[in-house]
Design a protein around this motif. Structure first.
Motif, PDB file in Angstrom:
ATOM      1  N   CYS A  56       1.356 -39.057   2.989  1.00  0.00           N
ATOM      2  CA  CYS A  56       2.316 -40.091   2.751  1.00  0.00           C
ATOM      3  C   CYS A  56       2.873 -40.353   1.595  1.00  0.00           C
ATOM      4  O   CYS A  56       2.203 -40.229   0.442  1.00  0.00           O
ATOM      5  CB  CYS A  56       1.810 -41.404   3.287  1.00  0.00           C
ATOM      6  SG  CYS A  56       2.810 -42.960   3.297  1.00  0.00           S
ATOM      7  N   VAL A  58       4.338 -42.667   0.400  1.00  0.00           N
ATOM      8  CA  VAL A  58       4.334 -43.806  -0.223  1.00  0.00           C
ATOM      9  C   VAL A  58       3.046 -44.130  -0.762  1.00  0.00           C
ATOM     10  O   VAL A  58       2.697 -44.428  -1.875  1.00  0.00           O
ATOM     11  CB  VAL A  58       5.006 -44.995   0.686  1.00  0.00           C
ATOM     12  CG1 VAL A  58       4.723 -46.450   0.266  1.00  0.00           C
ATOM     13  CG2 VAL A  58       6.262 -44.736   1.157  1.00  0.00           C
ATOM     14  N   CYS A  59       2.096 -43.912   0.136  1.00  0.00           N
ATOM     15  CA  CYS A  59       0.711 -44.438  -0.472  1.00  0.00           C
ATOM     16  C   CYS A  59      -0.317 -43.321  -0.382  1.00  0.00           C
ATOM     17  O   CYS A  59      -1.509 -43.378  -0.713  1.00  0.00           O
ATOM     18  CB  CYS A  59       0.247 -45.455   0.734  1.00  0.00           C
ATOM     19  SG  CYS A  59      -0.446 -44.636   2.369  1.00  0.00           S
ATOM     20  N   ASN A  61      -1.436 -41.545   2.162  1.00  0.00           N
ATOM     21  CA  ASN A  61      -2.466 -41.634   3.276  1.00  0.00           C
ATOM     22  C   ASN A  61      -2.143 -40.233   4.023  1.00  0.00           C
ATOM     23  O   ASN A  61      -1.154 -39.863   3.770  1.00  0.00           O
ATOM     24  CB  ASN A  61      -2.243 -42.669   4.127  1.00  0.00           C
ATOM     25  CG  ASN A  61      -3.042 -42.690   5.487  1.00  0.00           C
ATOM     26  OD1 ASN A  61      -4.247 -42.440   5.907  1.00  0.00           O
ATOM     27  ND2 ASN A  61      -2.800 -43.587   6.488  1.00  0.00           N
ATOM     28  N   CYS A  68       3.469 -42.790   6.432  1.00  0.00           N
ATOM     29  CA  CYS A  68       2.581 -43.021   7.514  1.00  0.00           C
ATOM     30  C   CYS A  68       2.690 -43.967   8.469  1.00  0.00           C
ATOM     31  O   CYS A  68       3.512 -45.126   8.036  1.00  0.00           O
ATOM     32  CB  CYS A  68       1.163 -43.023   6.858  1.00  0.00           C
ATOM     33  SG  CYS A  68       0.756 -44.619   5.853  1.00  0.00           S
ATOM     34  N   CYS A  71       2.381 -47.467   6.578  1.00  0.00           N
ATOM     35  CA  CYS A  71       3.418 -48.071   5.685  1.00  0.00           C
ATOM     36  C   CYS A  71       4.711 -48.185   6.511  1.00  0.00           C
ATOM     37  O   CYS A  71       5.445 -49.258   6.181  1.00  0.00           O
ATOM     38  CB  CYS A  71       3.828 -46.948   5.019  1.00  0.00           C
ATOM     39  SG  CYS A  71       2.902 -46.626   3.233  1.00  0.00           S
TER      40      CYS A  71
END
Ligand SMILES: [Zn+2]
Length: 197
Positions: A56, A58-59, A61, A68, A71
């Motif tokens: 992901c 963003v995070c 994951n 993901c 998110c």
């Protein structure tokens, strides 16, 4: 004594965490015996997962979609971000259903011994996220190991300028404890009774 294909299968299985050569041979034999009900579906699942898995953006994951599912889930609280070392820790927290915010996966801990520096971890992305108006709490859920706690202190310093509350897991996580190895009740209590740092 055995064909090269089977030998290769055993060698690869032996690279899995928790499996040595002996258990890899047992696993290979088990798969061969259950060829239709286990080995072939497993082979397909491995191929499909290998093709589909994404990190992901963003995070950090792992999922088959980016961002993901966590998110992208609008029902989750965007104000709280729980910082973990590895995806395994995120999965451990998710199993407990105790946290309904979002996550940030660092990709390890700082380690002088192993030469891991802040540049090797996904800290810059966390600082950007913590600077967002939406985010009001950062929960540092790194391990209760020396490296995990060193990492938590480093991150708390980096976030000092951000307008966020920084909290840590409550007592109950044993010293040296890595989240993934704890039972669900302990993890659940630790995140619910988190304390400000
Ligand atoms: Zn994500």
């Amino acid at each position: 004594m055995i064909g090269t294909e089977i030998e290769r299968l055993i060698q690869l299985l032996a690279k899995l965490p928790g499996l040595g050569p002996r258990s890899a041979r047992r696993a290979a034999l088990f798969l061969i015996k259950k060829r239709e009900v286990l080995m072939e579906p497993l082979a397909r699942a491995l191929t499909e997962a290998a093709g589909a898995v994404r990190s992901c953006g963003v995070c950090g994951n792992l999922d088959s979609v980016d961002p993901c599912a966590i998110c992208a889930d609008v029902r989750r609280d965007p104000a709280a971000i729980c910082v973990v070392e590895e995806v395994a820790d995120l999965w451990a927290l998710e199993r407990t259903h105790a946290f309904r915010g979002r996550y940030h996966v660092l990709g390890g801990t700082l380690s002088a011994l192993d030469g891991r520096t802040p540049e090797d971890l996904n800290v810059a992305g966390l600082v950007v996220r913590a600077g967002s108006d939406q985010v009001s709490e950062i929960i540092l859920a790194t391990s209760a190991t020396v490296e995990g706690q060193t990492t938590a202190h480093y991150i708390a310093d980096r976030l000092a300028e951000c307008d966020v509350t920084i909290s840590g897991l409550a007592h109950g996580v044993p010293v040296g404890g890595e989240l993934d190895y704890l039972d669900d009740g302990t993890i659940s209590a630790a995140i619910k009774e988190r304390r400000s740092l």
